[in-house]
Design a protein around this motif. Structure first.
Motif, PDB file in Angstrom:
ATOM      1  N   SER A  45       0.180  -1.590   0.049  1.00 28.04           N
ATOM      2  CA  SER A  45      -0.006  -0.076  -0.059  1.00 28.04           C
ATOM      3  C   SER A  45       0.502   0.935  -0.039  1.00 28.04           C
ATOM      4  O   SER A  45       1.101   2.421  -1.003  1.00 28.04           O
ATOM      5  CB  SER A  45      -1.313   0.318   1.017  1.00 28.04           C
ATOM      6  OG  SER A  45      -0.077  -0.380   2.471  1.00 28.04           O
ATOM      7  N   GLU A  49       1.087   4.094  -2.823  1.00 27.67           N
ATOM      8  CA  GLU A  49       1.085   5.742  -2.116  1.00 27.67           C
ATOM      9  C   GLU A  49       2.189   6.910  -2.551  1.00 27.67           C
ATOM     10  O   GLU A  49       2.491   7.542  -3.440  1.00 27.67           O
ATOM     11  CB  GLU A  49       0.932   5.701  -0.855  1.00 27.67           C
ATOM     12  CG  GLU A  49      -0.270   6.660   0.099  1.00 27.67           C
ATOM     13  CD  GLU A  49      -0.493   6.197   1.143  1.00 27.67           C
ATOM     14  OE1 GLU A  49      -0.895   5.811   0.899  1.00 27.67           O
ATOM     15  OE2 GLU A  49       0.003   6.875   1.679  1.00 27.67           O
ATOM     16  N   PRO A 119      -4.628  -1.695  -1.991  1.00 27.52           N
ATOM     17  CA  PRO A 119      -4.922  -0.379  -2.568  1.00 27.52           C
ATOM     18  C   PRO A 119      -5.609   0.222  -3.316  1.00 27.52           C
ATOM     19  O   PRO A 119      -5.852   0.793  -3.375  1.00 27.52           O
ATOM     20  CB  PRO A 119      -3.396  -0.452  -2.915  1.00 27.52           C
ATOM     21  CG  PRO A 119      -2.636  -1.824  -3.274  1.00 27.52           C
ATOM     22  CD  PRO A 119      -3.209  -2.226  -2.294  1.00 27.52           C
TER      23      PRO A 119
END
Ligand code: S3P
Length: 171
Positions: A45, A49, A119
């Motif tokens: 994740s 990001e 994600p």
């Protein structure tokens, strides 16, 4: 024996089957996502990001390529792995590919409880998740379906292991 590559959508049970197969066959098991996290020192994740999906897909491809030097190893891939670059073609050449096929409702019920570390779906409401899977799964299926063995992901793990063993006896 060659490497075994487990492919299928998020939530189809690749990691659980991989772990059990490895125990029964006394071989190592690699989870591609875990390997990427180890090498990068970041959660999937966080990689998405901070660096974006293209960066992740390149890392995923490189990590997958490294498995081609291995032998007698079970590799559970990420849901998107077969659908980027020539990953699926390469896995089909390098080993035995197994598609864990799950229907929409099974995937939805499993994924709604386990969204946060993924994600791609982390921010979706349950309603949006259902719609997302419906649209996202169908183009991916074309890649998954080139796998050499297709298994019904709703079967219990011991039965799936049995089916894998039966298949391996024939090849
Ligand atoms: C992804 C699936 C995930 C992980 C990443 C992207 C995808 O793996 O690789 O979040 O594109 O379907 P799992 O299938 O193990 O959840």
């Amino acid at each position: 024996m060659w490497n075994i590559y487990l492919v299928g959508y998020m939530g189809s049970g690749k990691s659980s089957l991989g772990r059990q197969l490895a125990i029964e066959m006394h071989v190592p098991c690699i989870d591609l996502d875990h390997k990427i996290e180890q090498v990068q020192g970041q959660l999937i994740s966080t990689i998405f990001e901070e660096h974006g999906e293209t960066y992740f897909r390149n890392l995923e491809h490189q990590t997958l390529m490294q498995t081609f030097n291995l032998d007698r190893t079970i590799i559970s891939t990420g849901g998107g792995t077969p659908t980027y670059k020539d990953n699926m073609e390469q896995m089909n050449k390098a080993g035995i590919t197994i598609y864990l096929k799950a229907d929409l409702l099974t995937l939805f019920n499993r994924l709604k409880k386990r969204k946060e570390h993924r994600p791609i779906i982390a921010d979706l409401t349950d309603e949006a998740l259902m719609e997302f899977i419906e649209h996202h799964l169908s183009p991916r299926k074309a890649f998954y379906e080139t796998a050499q063995l297709h298994l019904d992901a709703s079967l219990p793990i011991p039965l799936l292991c049995l089916k894998v063993n039966e298949f391996l006896c024939k090849v």
